[in-house]
Design an enzyme around this catalytic site. Structure first.
Site, PDB file in Angstrom:
ATOM      1  CE  LYS A 113      -4.244  -1.909   1.898  1.00 47.61           C
ATOM      2  NZ  LYS A 113      -5.067  -2.152   3.086  1.00 47.61           N
ATOM      3  CE  LYS A 192      -6.091  -7.858  -4.144  1.00 41.83           C
ATOM      4  NZ  LYS A 192      -7.119  -8.188  -3.220  1.00 41.83           N
ATOM      5  CE  LYS A 195     -13.257  -2.682  -2.397  1.00 39.70           C
ATOM      6  NZ  LYS A 195     -12.797  -3.008  -1.040  1.00 39.70           N
TER       7      LYS A 195
END
Ligand code: ADP
Ligand code: TRP
Length: 324
Positions: A113, A192, A195
């Site tokens: 992230k 993958k 969002k």
């Protein structure tokens, strides 16, 4: 007989997509009759990436309504919003004092992230501790998640063991439940579906948008008549989630023997997805017009969840010496 208590949560950080459905929501819905089911919308976790009041509030409601529309029956599970059970944040603090830094430093999700530009806040780093508290406070033994969340469930196990060793048997050690066949639903680009990668197909969307997204699935430039490898094609990877088995076999053979036309398969996939969620879409529309019902369900679920969380927290307070 060992009681099975299944628990999992979903982040309200954008429109839910078919990866969320196959990876987590469907396995949860299927377990409704086989175990005690605890399902919740994890808005405290979503705060680590969504700092927008309107969006967080809207997406929390939408995630809850989506889950109900897809078949989660609030009479047969406990369904709530994470922040309605504040006990979990106190437990997260207690657990964080036992969590070695190294355990969190090894977590892929934090590294992934921050590499994508998400603010490396303390909350993002401590995310797995809050997730451990979510699981442990309800004494859940099974946690259905997609493959990407397996490490977080392992962190929860480590923390539970550490607590039990330090203060005596308190927590059930949870296990991740992962369907290896479906572990990762591919996105439009073959990574993958997520969002955060803007490569998703939403579960509930306009037919035009659905068509645009499906037509945007990336495929190679092999000529129609040439053989293709279905295992390496993300269009096939998505098609197989929706196609009936006889049709899947036919399309599989077209890949292997030559003759698979990506454009035609994509149009067929649009219809398959549209029909697959047809009934759920109608329920979703009904819920949109009955927002009070959704809020009522969540309020009731929150109360039940809170009662149970309070029992575990009480025990923890006692064990660690917070009573005087
Ligand atoms: P996203 O990556 O889109 O932000 P979340 O992290 O909110 O999704 O995931 C919610 C649940 O859905 C988790 O259990 C996760 O493992 C599962 N999930 C998300 N994307 C996929 C996917 N592409 N394939 C299978 N499961 C997925
Ligand atoms: N971290 C999970 C995800 O991003 C969501 C989550 C929060 C969760 N708490 C949980 C999942 C507890 C299972 C159990 O998908």
């Amino acid at each position: 007989m060992i009681m099975i208590r299944t628990l999992s949560g979903i982040q309200p950080s954008g429109k839910l997509h078919i990866g969320n459905y196959f990876g987590m929501m469907r396995p949860m819905i299927e377990r409704m009759d086989k175990s005690e089911l605890y399902a919740f919308v994890v808005n405290l976790h979503a705060l680590t990436t969504v700092q927008d009041r309107e969006r967080l509030s809207r997406d929390t409601f939408e995630a809850a309504a989506d889950f109900l529309a897809l078949g989660l029956n609030p009479e047969r599970c406990i369904f709530w919003v994470q922040s309605d059970v504040p006990e979990v944040t106190e437990l997260a603090w207690v657990l964080s004092t036992l969590t070695p830094m190294g355990l969190l430093e090894r977590c892929h999700s934090y590294k992934d992230k921050t590499a994508k530009g998400i603010i490396p806040s303390h909350g993002l780093f401590a995310y797995p501790v809050l997730m451990a508290a979510d699981i442990l406070i309800f004494q859940a033994n099974q946690v259905p998640v997609g493959k990407d969340q397996k490490q977080h469930v392992e962190v929860a196990r480590d923390i539970a063991q550490k607590f039990n060793n330090t203060f005596g048997e308190t927590f059930i050690i949870p296990e991740p439940v992962i369907d290896e066949k479906l572990a990762t639903v591919p996105g439009l680009d073959g990574q993958k579906m997520s969002k955060s990668y803007d490569n998703t197909i939403a579960i509930f969307t306009d037919r035009n948008v659905l068509k645009k997204r499906v037509m945007a699935i990336v495929t190679d430039a092999t000529p129609v008549e040439d053989p293709k490898d279905p295992a390496n094609c993300n269009l096939f990877g998505l098609f197989k989630l929706f196609a009936p088995s006889d049709r899947l076999q036919e399309v599989h053979d077209l890949y292997v023997n030559g003759g698979a036309m990506y454009g035609k398969i994509k149009l067929e996939l649009v219809d398959l997805i549209w029909d697959f969620f047809g009934e759920a879409r109608e329920t979703r529309e009904r819920l949109e017009n009955d927002r009070g019902y959704v809020r009522e369900v969540l309020a009731r679920g929150g109360e039940k969840a809170r009662e149970q969380a309070a029992v575990t927290l009480d025990l923890v307070r006692d064990k660690v010496g917070l009573r005087y």
